[in-house]
Design a protein around this motif. Structure first.
Motif, PDB file in Angstrom:
ATOM      1  N   LYS A 140     -10.522   4.635  -4.304  1.00 26.95           N
ATOM      2  CA  LYS A 140     -10.923   5.161  -3.000  1.00 26.95           C
ATOM      3  C   LYS A 140     -10.716   6.665  -2.878  1.00 26.95           C
ATOM      4  N   ARG A 141     -10.212   7.286  -3.948  1.00 25.85           N
ATOM      5  CA  ARG A 141      -9.978   8.730  -3.858  1.00 25.85           C
ATOM      6  C   ARG A 141     -11.218   9.510  -4.228  1.00 25.85           C
ATOM      7  N   LYS A 142     -11.223  10.763  -3.801  1.00 30.96           N
ATOM      8  CA  LYS A 142     -12.305  11.652  -4.214  1.00 30.96           C
ATOM      9  C   LYS A 142     -11.828  12.470  -5.405  1.00 30.96           C
ATOM     10  N   ALA A 144     -11.425  15.474  -6.043  1.00 38.05           N
ATOM     11  CA  ALA A 144     -10.497  16.585  -5.836  1.00 38.05           C
ATOM     12  C   ALA A 144      -9.047  16.124  -5.838  1.00 38.05           C
ATOM     13  N   ALA A 145      -8.804  14.867  -5.543  1.00 36.42           N
ATOM     14  CA  ALA A 145      -7.426  14.376  -5.479  1.00 36.42           C
ATOM     15  C   ALA A 145      -7.023  13.656  -6.753  1.00 36.42           C
ATOM     16  N   LEU A 146      -7.662  13.995  -7.860  1.00 33.68           N
ATOM     17  CA  LEU A 146      -7.324  13.352  -9.125  1.00 33.68           C
ATOM     18  C   LEU A 146      -6.774  14.372 -10.106  1.00 33.68           C
ATOM     19  N   SER A 147      -5.994  13.892 -11.045  1.00 36.67           N
ATOM     20  CA  SER A 147      -5.521  14.776 -12.112  1.00 36.67           C
ATOM     21  C   SER A 147      -6.643  14.933 -13.131  1.00 36.67           C
ATOM     22  N   GLY A 148      -6.474  15.913 -14.020  1.00 35.31           N
ATOM     23  CA  GLY A 148      -7.500  16.193 -15.023  1.00 35.31           C
ATOM     24  C   GLY A 148      -7.890  14.952 -15.816  1.00 35.31           C
ATOM     25  N   GLY A 149      -6.897  14.235 -16.296  1.00 31.55           N
ATOM     26  CA  GLY A 149      -7.183  13.063 -17.110  1.00 31.55           C
ATOM     27  C   GLY A 149      -7.855  11.965 -16.302  1.00 31.55           C
ATOM     28  N   GLN A 150      -7.440  11.860 -15.040  1.00 30.81           N
ATOM     29  CA  GLN A 150      -8.061  10.844 -14.198  1.00 30.81           C
ATOM     30  C   GLN A 150      -9.525  11.162 -13.967  1.00 30.81           C
ATOM     31  N   ARG A 151      -9.821  12.428 -13.776  1.00 27.82           N
ATOM     32  CA  ARG A 151     -11.212  12.820 -13.611  1.00 27.82           C
ATOM     33  C   ARG A 151     -12.009  12.467 -14.854  1.00 27.82           C
TER      34      ARG A 151
ATOM     35  N   LYS E  29       3.487  10.450  -3.147  1.00 29.56           N
ATOM     36  CA  LYS E  29       4.610  11.226  -3.687  1.00 29.56           C
ATOM     37  C   LYS E  29       4.362  11.473  -5.153  1.00 29.56           C
ATOM     38  N   VAL E  30       4.195  12.699  -5.533  1.00 30.25           N
ATOM     39  CA  VAL E  30       3.843  12.971  -6.920  1.00 30.25           C
ATOM     40  C   VAL E  30       5.073  13.357  -7.743  1.00 30.25           C
ATOM     41  N   LEU E  31       5.896  14.216  -7.211  1.00 27.67           N
ATOM     42  CA  LEU E  31       7.125  14.584  -7.920  1.00 27.67           C
ATOM     43  C   LEU E  31       8.314  14.151  -7.058  1.00 27.67           C
ATOM     44  N   SER E  49       2.054  10.602 -19.441  1.00 31.79           N
ATOM     45  CA  SER E  49       0.752   9.953 -19.341  1.00 31.79           C
ATOM     46  C   SER E  49      -0.085  10.658 -18.294  1.00 31.79           C
ATOM     47  N   SER E  50      -1.363  10.419 -18.369  1.00 32.54           N
ATOM     48  CA  SER E  50      -2.301  11.068 -17.459  1.00 32.54           C
ATOM     49  C   SER E  50      -1.958  10.716 -16.020  1.00 32.54           C
ATOM     50  N   GLY E  51      -1.873  11.731 -15.177  1.00 34.12           N
ATOM     51  CA  GLY E  51      -1.601  11.493 -13.761  1.00 34.12           C
ATOM     52  C   GLY E  51      -0.132  11.405 -13.421  1.00 34.12           C
ATOM     53  N   CYS E  52       0.762  11.780 -14.370  1.00 26.76           N
ATOM     54  CA  CYS E  52       2.181  11.618 -14.084  1.00 26.76           C
ATOM     55  C   CYS E  52       2.739  12.826 -13.341  1.00 26.76           C
ATOM     56  N   GLY E  53       1.951  13.883 -13.186  1.00 26.73           N
ATOM     57  CA  GLY E  53       2.434  15.012 -12.392  1.00 26.73           C
ATOM     58  C   GLY E  53       2.718  16.276 -13.172  1.00 26.73           C
ATOM     59  N   LYS E  54       2.220  16.381 -14.374  1.00 27.63           N
ATOM     60  CA  LYS E  54       2.488  17.579 -15.178  1.00 27.63           C
ATOM     61  C   LYS E  54       1.838  18.818 -14.573  1.00 27.63           C
ATOM     62  N   SER E  55       0.555  18.685 -14.279  1.00 32.56           N
ATOM     63  CA  SER E  55      -0.133  19.839 -13.701  1.00 32.56           C
ATOM     64  C   SER E  55       0.488  20.199 -12.367  1.00 32.56           C
ATOM     65  N   THR E  56       0.841  19.182 -11.630  1.00 35.33           N
ATOM     66  CA  THR E  56       1.448  19.435 -10.332  1.00 35.33           C
ATOM     67  C   THR E  56       2.747  20.225 -10.499  1.00 35.33           C
ATOM     68  N   LEU E  57       3.532  19.849 -11.495  1.00 36.72           N
ATOM     69  CA  LEU E  57       4.787  20.566 -11.730  1.00 36.72           C
ATOM     70  C   LEU E  57       4.507  22.032 -12.083  1.00 36.72           C
ATOM     71  N   PHE E  93      -5.068  27.286 -16.633  1.00 43.00           N
ATOM     72  CA  PHE E  93      -5.347  26.110 -15.822  1.00 43.00           C
ATOM     73  C   PHE E  93      -6.063  25.035 -16.625  1.00 43.00           C
ATOM     74  N   GLN E  94      -5.735  23.814 -16.290  1.00 42.87           N
ATOM     75  CA  GLN E  94      -6.410  22.703 -16.957  1.00 42.87           C
ATOM     76  C   GLN E  94      -7.914  22.762 -16.691  1.00 42.87           C
ATOM     77  N   SER E  95      -8.266  23.226 -15.490  1.00 42.24           N
ATOM     78  CA  SER E  95      -9.695  23.308 -15.175  1.00 42.24           C
ATOM     79  C   SER E  95     -10.255  24.701 -15.446  1.00 42.24           C
ATOM     80  N   THR E 203       0.757  19.208 -22.964  1.00 40.28           N
ATOM     81  CA  THR E 203      -0.207  18.823 -23.980  1.00 40.28           C
ATOM     82  C   THR E 203      -0.233  17.314 -24.113  1.00 40.28           C
ATOM     83  N   HIS E 204      -1.316  16.826 -24.669  1.00 40.08           N
ATOM     84  CA  HIS E 204      -1.382  15.405 -24.999  1.00 40.08           C
ATOM     85  C   HIS E 204      -1.350  15.211 -26.493  1.00 40.08           C
ATOM     86  N   ASP E 205      -1.313  16.303 -27.201  1.00 45.24           N
ATOM     87  CA  ASP E 205      -1.397  16.232 -28.648  1.00 45.24           C
ATOM     88  C   ASP E 205       0.025  16.218 -29.196  1.00 45.24           C
TER      89      ASP E 205
HETATM   90  N1  LIG Z   1      -4.943  16.485  -3.720  1.00 42.41           N
HETATM   91  C1  LIG Z   1      -4.374  15.325  -4.110  1.00 42.41           C
HETATM   92  N2  LIG Z   1      -4.221  14.324  -3.231  1.00 42.41           N
HETATM   93  C2  LIG Z   1      -3.655  13.162  -3.602  1.00 42.41           C
HETATM   94  N3  LIG Z   1      -3.218  12.911  -4.837  1.00 42.41           N
HETATM   95  C3  LIG Z   1      -3.341  13.871  -5.762  1.00 42.41           C
HETATM   96  C4  LIG Z   1      -3.929  15.134  -5.446  1.00 42.41           C
HETATM   97  N4  LIG Z   1      -3.930  15.880  -6.563  1.00 42.41           N
HETATM   98  C5  LIG Z   1      -3.364  15.131  -7.529  1.00 42.41           C
HETATM   99  N5  LIG Z   1      -3.012  13.919  -7.050  1.00 42.41           N
HETATM  100  C6  LIG Z   1      -2.354  12.839  -7.795  1.00 42.41           C
HETATM  101  O1  LIG Z   1      -1.140  13.329  -8.258  1.00 42.41           O
HETATM  102  C7  LIG Z   1      -0.844  12.799  -9.512  1.00 42.41           C
HETATM  103  C8  LIG Z   1      -0.408  13.904 -10.448  1.00 42.41           C
HETATM  104  O2  LIG Z   1      -1.489  14.746 -10.733  1.00 42.41           O
HETATM  105  P1  LIG Z   1      -1.414  15.817 -11.881  1.00 42.41           P
HETATM  106  O3  LIG Z   1      -2.671  16.573 -11.832  1.00 42.41           O
HETATM  107  O4  LIG Z   1      -0.164  16.555 -11.772  1.00 42.41           O
HETATM  108  O5  LIG Z   1      -1.389  14.888 -13.182  1.00 42.41           O
HETATM  109  P2  LIG Z   1      -1.229  15.336 -14.667  1.00 42.41           P
HETATM  110  O6  LIG Z   1       0.085  14.891 -15.123  1.00 42.41           O
HETATM  111  O7  LIG Z   1      -1.570  16.756 -14.835  1.00 42.41           O
HETATM  112  O8  LIG Z   1      -2.320  14.412 -15.352  1.00 42.41           O
HETATM  113  P3  LIG Z   1      -3.412  14.775 -16.464  1.00 42.41           P
HETATM  114  O9  LIG Z   1      -2.743  14.664 -17.743  1.00 42.41           O
HETATM  115  O10 LIG Z   1      -4.399  13.673 -16.258  1.00 42.41           O
HETATM  116  O11 LIG Z   1      -3.935  16.107 -16.150  1.00 42.41           O
HETATM  117  C9  LIG Z   1      -2.067  12.069  -9.984  1.00 42.41           C
HETATM  118  O12 LIG Z   1      -1.837  10.700  -9.919  1.00 42.41           O
HETATM  119  C10 LIG Z   1      -3.131  12.458  -9.023  1.00 42.41           C
HETATM  120  O13 LIG Z   1      -3.986  11.385  -8.758  1.00 42.41           O
END
Ligand SMILES: Nc1ncnc2c1ncn2[C@@H]1O[C@H](COP(=O)(O)OP(=O)(O)OP(=O)(O)O)[C@@H](O)[C@H]1O
Ligand SMILES: Nc1ncnc2c1ncn2[C@@H]1O[C@H](COP(=O)(O)OP(=O)(O)OP(=O)(O)O)[C@@H](O)[C@H]1O
Ligand SMILES: [Mg+2]
Ligand SMILES: [Mg+2]
Lengths: 368, 296, 388, 294, 368
Positions: A140-142, A144-151, E29-31, E49-57, E93-95, E203-205
């Motif tokens: 249900k997310r868009k 923009a609210a996904l991480s790189g890998g999720q996208r 809650k991401v972190l 793993s993908s989506g665990c919050g690395k980019s967010t950190l 940036f990842q993007s 990294t994932h590598d």
């Molecule tokens: N704007 C947002 N709103 C809600 N959730 C978000 C938003 N941005 C990121 N998330 C969620 O926060 C979590 C962490 O995202 P993050 O981008 O830090 O992951 P990541 O570890 O970098 O993953 P990847 O390896 O896939 O890049 C993810 O589960 C993502 O779906």
């Protein structure tokens, strides 16, 4: 049109066949007289250095770029001028290209809705793809609210849900962690086996290439350098470029001269008896040997050619260790298993056998 | 194998069909209408277009008319001023509005509302406000600053700026909204990158955002310039071209001759000159801007 | 039948006047379908012309009678109503006859004049003059003489809106009143450039320069803002057409008490006979044609004229009716009409094209105090020379 | 352990930046509001007060008569029912004209930006040139054109006219906006089997809300306030409300009632105002966020 | 605020220190209460793993996201509320987030120009970075005319040209081919050694992680699971998650019970003599063994524990071959060197020694 014969022998029952393809962006010639036949149900991996034209080739096949010259046939039809949607393809874009205003679910189902598939079936397929890609909680997310890998996974999902005759994947797993990547690799392989459709898959990951591919095409500067089964590419590279490109760490090269079955170089005169010559030709040449074929320590004793090496640098990777060693003034990489303790400064014997080396002509870089 | 390239005519058929209204408008209305106008500029049509050729008479008269020459000068001053001011004001306001402010909607509506009001009356209001006897000057003077003078509309040299003040009041809101729409399309990641680079906000706007908003700026440019060239209502409502000829404009010349003076031939000659000037500038520019590669 | 009538009488008083026409016309068993659009000149004219050329003409429309409709007549788009005029005896009762001349082209009549508006009025504020302690002037020259006094007292001597039609109007009033009638006619009717460059007209330009002097500091645009100054005693006077009357009465001012009106500026008591007329586009429906004829006839019927002009504040186009209900200023006008002290309106004499060139000239002249009367006169003569 | 700032940065209302920001906005708003203030004040005064008074002074005696008069009593010719008369006509004209002109222009812009075909640029250049042609010059040619196709005097004809005159700017507006969206999305949708229309409706349109709002603002305002075309190309029965406004405000020789004029102008402006305010929500941020990487 | 002690012992001279960091996106809650200290000059790799919050950190460290709670110190300063530009960081940036209207050169030099660096020096730096990244021929192009990998290199370049105290890299090499990636890995390592600044690198590598990192942090669901030197993470994972996450192909897990130093499972009862217990605890447990530690063929003979295995599937990777085998009904992955010929269906002996296994509690998944 110029009636060229394709470079590669025609495969039987070609699913995708590309003939004398040319593509330029303005003055930049990206693809040049490219020929490629992919047979039905084949898994073809495109490998090549960054910027060599892989994505461009996929875009051409998908009909997203207007060719400068040449033809593309898919499923026996000349689709050179056909719409992307008429080509029966599914594609994962390198840049993802997710529809930003749709939810993940919307992104996945968009293509299916276009085909007026029944709702129930759409839901079914989306669920399955989401399951495989482990993105159920995100439906249900868009974007923009996904991480790189999720996208990236959503981008894969968008292709997976479709029944395409040909799938085009542009580095689909590059942003995923090793575990997920391994899972998806297996899923993709199974899916491919189950559906029997053609896959053209760009990747930079050699493990992916080796495990998934029926055939690998190595590209360079808009041309295909070699096309063959993975083991063939690996064990029998037709040129120095391919030899150096495939394998990680890269093959070690030693410069020298080939004279009557003997290779003269800094390591001394090496008797090439046992090397399966393609077309022996005396003259300046390169000798290539992969790090994993340089045997260290006691295994070296079994090899016909042996030298003493000093270890300069050690890279422990866990399952194995890479060591840079100096042998007779030459720097070589050696792969050592992860359990052996090695330290920089140490010396060790190394050895290899002529069967494992690769010889290339100095000028043409073609295999000897 | 059939390697025939299919007829290009049928490629992208829907797109071509969808563009038919545009093509028709362009060819029939704008091109046709222009040709018609040019043709009748060589006649001595009065109230009705009449095919009564007089050669270049209308042009000779046009270029010997003081009002026309003054109009062109006025347009140049007004145009330059409006372009600069409406872009600066519009863009600066759009930037302010884009700061995630509270009451954004209210502020935006306030700035846009003048755009919704008919100029027949707002021209009058600006007349009043700028009137030295009961407008701003009067207020300031009665507040004690006796020597304060602010009567742009009644000083020939300043009247054009009085018009500009009102035009800006009416039109800058729209430019602001257009720019705001452009700003909303900008990826937030770019902002992040620029913030890491440690670039001050104004510089981000100037160096990164403005170039990215080039398409929107071009739209605004065409919108504002065409508005400038066509300026009429405002002048009529606010100054009737006065004092003297100080705020006469070419478009007003055209309309006045068309409907008031009932001299279509003269009006068409004037509008032909305007269109010619526009054509010399716009066509090569548009060809370059839109004819080349797909994206800038 | 329904006749769609297009006109530009929109304000309250004007609408009431139109109502009289409609009432009279409806009484003939037809229906007046009203289509009002304010602002003669640019837009209204554009609409009328478009409707006619668009092949969907209205039944009748209002124009200033004069030379504005010439083209339409030449193009055969307007109906020839000569026979109706004959039948109704317009040639007998229309007063002054010059009104009918304005409707005539090559001997045929194309319009029905309905009222007379005259420009030649000087409106003076009794209060303003009382404030500086002088008698309210009775002629232009007196007015010019006391102007400095007014200015000293901080009162604007002459209020003029800065719109070229007001400035040109003022000049034409001077032209009509300060020099003999022949001069006016040879300039405007005969387009005699020599006269226009001559000594008589030079006098008029001098007077115009006086007016310019007296209007300095009149920071206004619209004519009624200027009138408001007169009403409030902030300005001494204004030269404006009879329609200014409406502003005075709306403000509750009384002629003779609060303000004075001097027709012909008190110099030469003469009135211009501008005004409005109705034209009838050619239609191909006989029913409508019949209704058009009835409408034309109705417009000039005596009681219609009385009712209409009383409400409109203008003068009737026939001399044979009784308008005792009119106010003091209007009575003055009626008297002049009855005496035949009339002049044709400039609209009847020169084309709109020439008018607009003259407008431009006076816009410049009034705005630019450094423009000498001589220079302006030279340009004026040029315009007259090229007039058609 | 945790000393110094921690957690979310507190949002202080009175930072220097905020004072500057809101200060500027408020000052600028004054510039925009001043004339509005004068209009409102004037519309609430009686005529005698206006004749004497100071334009900035609040009304001594508030009267709503001018508003009532403007809406329901002011005369245009025989009809003394104020602005209310043309209101529904205006709605009938504005709605289809806005919808049709925006629809056509946005599709055009989309076709130009994404589906490039030969000759398109030539047409487009002429169209842009058309943006600079004064309307009035085209008045008669259009009358002739409409007469020839038999639409003169009809509502359809008027809608066509509004569409034609809106087309240059709107097409440019949309074309430029669409071409600034990531091209890959368009490609992806084509691969997904979406055709011309589906891509337009489902991909492009949702990403273009802000620009649609701008187009709507332009068109609603332009068409709602238009009276020239509304009168030139239709019959009096379907004349828009602005004709009444024009008649109330613009009578040359009749008496001018400034208070009614102001009230009428403000009343006429209400519809666009409502649109402006209501469209605020559509000014979404980051329309293409997360779409592509690069 | 809650005065927590950090999870990890404080490093000396911390360059970046993160204390009780919380971050939520709305309800997500991401972190959660994340603590991390990175010492000056350290190369820290974030894996997860993908989506665990690395980019967010990384975004939090850079100051691009507003924290929900906690503190961030960089270079001894509390920068929790500081502007990104005040933090002395460079970020990839990842993007990518390239400036689309600037050329590659403009993208690289923009930050520098802004610091009023002399023109000559800017040119110098841009040239150097472009050289390292092999993008010299592209300097005049705009991002839209670049391939995916080229864009990624420009993104790296933009960070490289700066003198930052801390570099944040978000999967900077994911779209590059193996050869280029290896080159850049070396370059990055050298650069890091030369400049001595702190690097935080996602990294994932795993090869990248192992070769580059001084320490690796394994993240999961917004928390740090383990932080340690690469070899420690690899050889001594503190939990089943970490053990399974690191290593490719993933570790094989066998379910069973630990009782008094013996592990009972489908493979039989295995004597764990030689296993370095952390805290032996009887009960249900997992036994993990990496594919490379399951010795095939003759090497199996040297191992204390030996079984017969049937080969189900063979994945030849060139330098090595992966085989999925069934042992006593259990499916295991085995890594075999690339030269040995194996075929599905074949049987072979496999063996391993208890020193090489990992035992984890069944419930807590913690290492035993
Ligand atoms: N704007 C947002 N709103 C809600 N959730 C978000 C938003 N941005 C990121 N998330 C969620 O926060 C979590 C962490 O995202 P993050 O981008 O830090 O992951 P990541 O570890 O970098 O993953 P990847 O390896 O896939 O890049 C993810 O589960 C993502 O779906
Ligand atoms: N629009 C363009 N204009 C000019 N050159 C372009 C354009 N798009 C791509 N190129 C060039 O074409 C070449 C091939 O690009 P392509 O995207 O196919 O590379 P790739 O093989 O996919 O590389 P990567 O692995 O980095 O994604 C690159 O050198 C790129 O710079
Ligand atoms: Mg690519
Ligand atoms: Mg990430």
């Amino acid at each position: 049109m110029n009636a060229m014969t394709p470079l590669e022998p025609s495969v039987s029952d070609p699913s995708v066949s590309i003939r004398s393809l040319d593509l330029s962006f303005g003055a930049v010639k990206v693809l040049q007289n490219l020929n490629l036949e992919v047979s039905r149900g084949e898994f073809l991996v495109l490998l090549g250095s960054s910027g060599c034209g892989k994505s461009t080739l996929l875009n051409c096949i998908a009909g997203l770029l207007e060719l400068t010259g040449g033809q593309i046939h898919i499923g026996g039809q000349n689709v050179t001028w056909a719409e992307p949607s008429e080509r029966g393809i599914g594609m994962v874009f390198q840049s993802y290209a997710l529809y930003p205003q749709m939810t993940v679910e919307g992104n996945l189902s968009f293509g299916l809705k276009n085909k007026r598939m029944p709702k129930a079936e759409i839901a079914e397929r989306v669920k399955r793809a989401a399951g495989i890609l482990q993105i159920e909680p995100l439906l249900k997310r868009k974007p923009a609210a996904l991480s790189g890998g999720q996208r990236q996974r959503v981008a894969i999902g968008r292709a997976l849900v479709r029944d395409a005759e040909v799938y085009l994947f542009d580095e689909p797993l590059s942003n995923l962690d090793a575990k997920l990547r391994a899972d998806l690799r297996v899923e993709l392989k199974q899916l491919h086996q189950a559906l029997g459709n053609t896959m053209i898959y760009v990747t930079h990951d050699q493990v992916e290439a080796m495990t998934l591919a029926d055939r690998i095409a190595i590209m360079r500067g808009g041309k295909i350098m070699q096309l063959g089964a993975p083991h063939e590419i690996y064990h029998n590279p037709r040129s120095k470029y391919v030899a150096g490109f495939i394998g990680s760490p890269a093959m070690n090269f030693v410069e020298g001269r080939l004279e009557g079955g003997t290779f003269h170089c800094a390591l001394g005169s090496l008797d090439m008896a046992g090397y399966a010559f393609d077309r022996p030709q005396d003259g300046p040449a390169w000798l290539g040997i992969r790090p994993e074929h340089v045997a260290p320590f006691d295994i070296a004793a079994h090899k016909p050619i042996q030298r003493q090496a000093r270890i300069d640098l050690v890279d422990p990777l866990g399952s194995e260790t890479l060591a840079r060693v100096t042998v007779e003034g030459l720097s070589l990489w050696v792969k050592i298993d992860g359990e052996t303790e090695v330290r920089a400064g140490q010396t060790m014997p190394v050895g290899f056998s002529p069967e494992r080396v690769h010889l290339f002509d100095k000028d043409s870089e073609a295999r000897l | 194998m059939s390697s025939e390239r299919p007829s290009r005519l049928f490629r992208n058929m829907s797109a071509k069909i969808a563009a038919i209204p545009m093509a028709l408008t362009a060819l029939v209305v704008f091109l046709g209408g222009t040709a018609w106008t040019v043709a009748y500029s060589f006649t001595k049509s009065k109230l009705l277009p009449k095919w009564d050729l007089v050669g270049l008479d209308q042009y000779e008269r046009l270029w010997s008319t003081k009002r026309w020459m003054v109009s062109i000068e006025n347009l140049a001053v007004y145009g330059a001023g409006m372009l600069v001011l409406s872009f600066v004001l519009g863009f600066v306001l759009a930037c302010l509005m884009d700061q995630k402010i509270r009451f954004e909607n209210t502020f935006r509506t306030i700035m846009l509302y003048p755009f919704a009001l008919s100029f027949i009356v707002t021209g009058l209001i600006w007349q009043w406000i700028l009137n030295p006897d009961f407008g701003i000057q009067h207020i300031v003077r009665s507040a004690g600053w006796e020597s304060f003078t602010f009567d742009p509309l009644y000083t020939a040299d300043w009247a054009i700026f009085g018009v500009m003040l009102a035009a800006l009041w009416q039109g800058s809101g729209l430019v602001m909204v257009l720019m705001l729409a452009g700003l909303r399309g900008i990826d937030q990641e770019i902002w992040k990158a620029a913030r890491i680079d440690g670039i001050p906000a104004w510089k981000i706007y100037v160096m990164i955002i403005i170039p990215m908003m080039r398409p929107v700026f071009i739209t605004a440019l065409v919108l504002v310039t065409s508005g400038i060239i066509k300026v009429y209502d405002l002048v009529v409502a606010q100054t009737s071209g006065g004092p003297g000829l100080a705020t006469e404009m070419p478009a007003k010349y055209v309309y006045d001759y068309m409907f008031r003076a009932q001299n279509l031939g003269q009006a068409f000659a004037a509008s032909t000159m305007m269109l010619l000037a526009v054509m010399i500038v716009v066509i090569p520019w548009a060809m370059m801007e839109f004819g080349g590669k797909r994206r800038g | 039948a329904d006749i769609e009538v297009m006109h530009w009488w929109t304000s309250g008083g004007e609408a009431a006047a139109v109502g009289e026409f409609a009432k009279a016309f409806d009484a003939t068993g037809n229906h007046w379908k009203d289509a009002a659009f304010a602002g003669p000149g640019e837009q209204a004219r554009a609409i009328m012309v478009s409707r006619i050329t668009g092949g969907d003409p209205m039944g009748a429309f209002q124009f200033n009678h004069g030379r504005q409709a010439e083209d339409l007549i030449e193009a055969g788009l307007l109906r020839d109503i000569t026979d109706i005029a004959k039948a109704e005896g317009w040639d007998q009762m229309v007063n002054p006859q010059s009104l009918l001349a304005g409707c005539t082209k090559d001997g045929r009549i194309y319009c029905a004049p309905v009222n007379i508006h005259s420009w030649q009025w000087l409106w003076l504020s009794n209060k303003a003059f009382a404030d500086v302690g002088v008698q309210t002037p009775t002629t232009w020259d007196e007015f010019v003489a006391v102007a400095p006094k007014l200015r000293e007292a901080g009162i604007q001597p002459l209020a003029v809106g800065q719109q070229s039609w007001q400035q040109t109007g003022l000049f034409n009033v001077l032209m009509a009143t300060l020099v003999p009638e022949e001069v006016f006619l040879s300039v405007y009717q005969d387009h005699d450039a020599d006269v226009a460059a001559g000594a008589d007209v030079a006098k008029v330009f001098k007077a115009a320069a006086d007016a310019r002097e007296m209007s300095q500091g009149s920071n206004l645009q619209s004519w009624n803002e200027a009138t408001a100054l007169v009403i409030n005693g902030k300005a001494g006077g204004q030269i404006m057409g009879d329609w200014a009357q409406g502003e005075f009465s709306l403000a509750g001012a009384k002629a003779g008490e609060d303000y004075e009106c001097l027709p012909g500026l008190g110099v030469t008591e003469v009135l211009g006979t501008g005004g409005d007329a109705f034209y009838f586009p050619v239609l191909d429906d006989p029913d409508l044609e019949k209704a058009q004829a009835e409408l034309a006839a109705t417009l000039l019927k005596p009681e219609t004229q009385v009712n209409f002009n009383l409400r409109k504040g203008s003068l009737p186009v026939r001399g044979d009716i009784d308008l005792s209900a009119a106010n003091a200023c209007m009575q003055k006008g009626l008297k002049l009409l009855a005496e035949g002290k009339v002049l044709p309106d400039t609209n009847q004499l020169i084309t709109p094209d020439t008018t607009s060139q003259i407008n431009d000239l006076f816009a410049e002249f009034f705005a630019d105090a450094s423009m000498t009367p001589e220079a302006a006169q030279a340009q004026f003569a040029d315009i007259i020379a090229s007039a058609e | 352990m945790l000393q110094g700032p921690t957690g979310r940065k507190p949002r202080k209302a009175l930072t220097r930046g905020n004072i500057m920001l809101y200060g500027t906005l408020i000052v600028v708003s004054l510039y925009y509001l001043l004339p509005l203030y004068v209009m409102i004040v004037t519309s609430l005064k009686g005529m005698p007060e206006i004749r004497v008074g100071n334009i900035f002074a609040p009304p001594l005696e508030i009267t709503f008569d001018p508003w009532v008069k403007a809406w329901a009593e002011a005369c245009t010719g025989l009809n003394c029912d104020g602005l209310s008369r043309g209101f529904w006509n205006s709605v009938r004209i504005t709605v289809p004209s806005v919808v049709v002109s925006i629809a056509i222009a946005s599709v055009n812009g989309y076709a130009l930006a994404n589906w490039r075909f030969k000759g398109a640029n030539t047409f487009f250049t002429i169209l842009i040139f058309g943006a600079f042609i004064p309307y009035q010059v085209m008045l008669y040619p259009l009358v002739i054109l409409l007469r020839e196709i038999g639409l003169y005097g009809s509502l359809t004809g008027l809608v066509i006219v509004h569409t034609i005159f809106g087309m240059p700017i709107l097409t440019l507006l949309f074309r430029n906006y669409f071409s600034s969206l990531p091209e890959e999305l368009f490609k992806a949708a084509r691969v997904d089997g979406a055709g011309f229309w589906r891509i337009y409706f489902q991909i492009m349109l949702p990403m273009s809300l802000p620009i649609f709002v701008v187009a709507m603002i332009l068109q609603v305002t332009g068409i709602w306030n238009d009276f020239l075309f509304g009168t030139v190309y239709t019959k009096p029965d379907s004349w828009p409300m602005t004709v009444q406004l024009n008649n109330i405000v613009n009578s040359t020789q009749g008496v001018k009632e400034y208070n009614v004029n102001m009230a009428a102008t403000l009343l006429t402006g209400l519809v666009p105002l409502v649109i402006y305010f209501a469209s605020g929500k559509l000014f979404v941020r980051g329309v293409a966020a997360g779409a592509v990487k690069g």
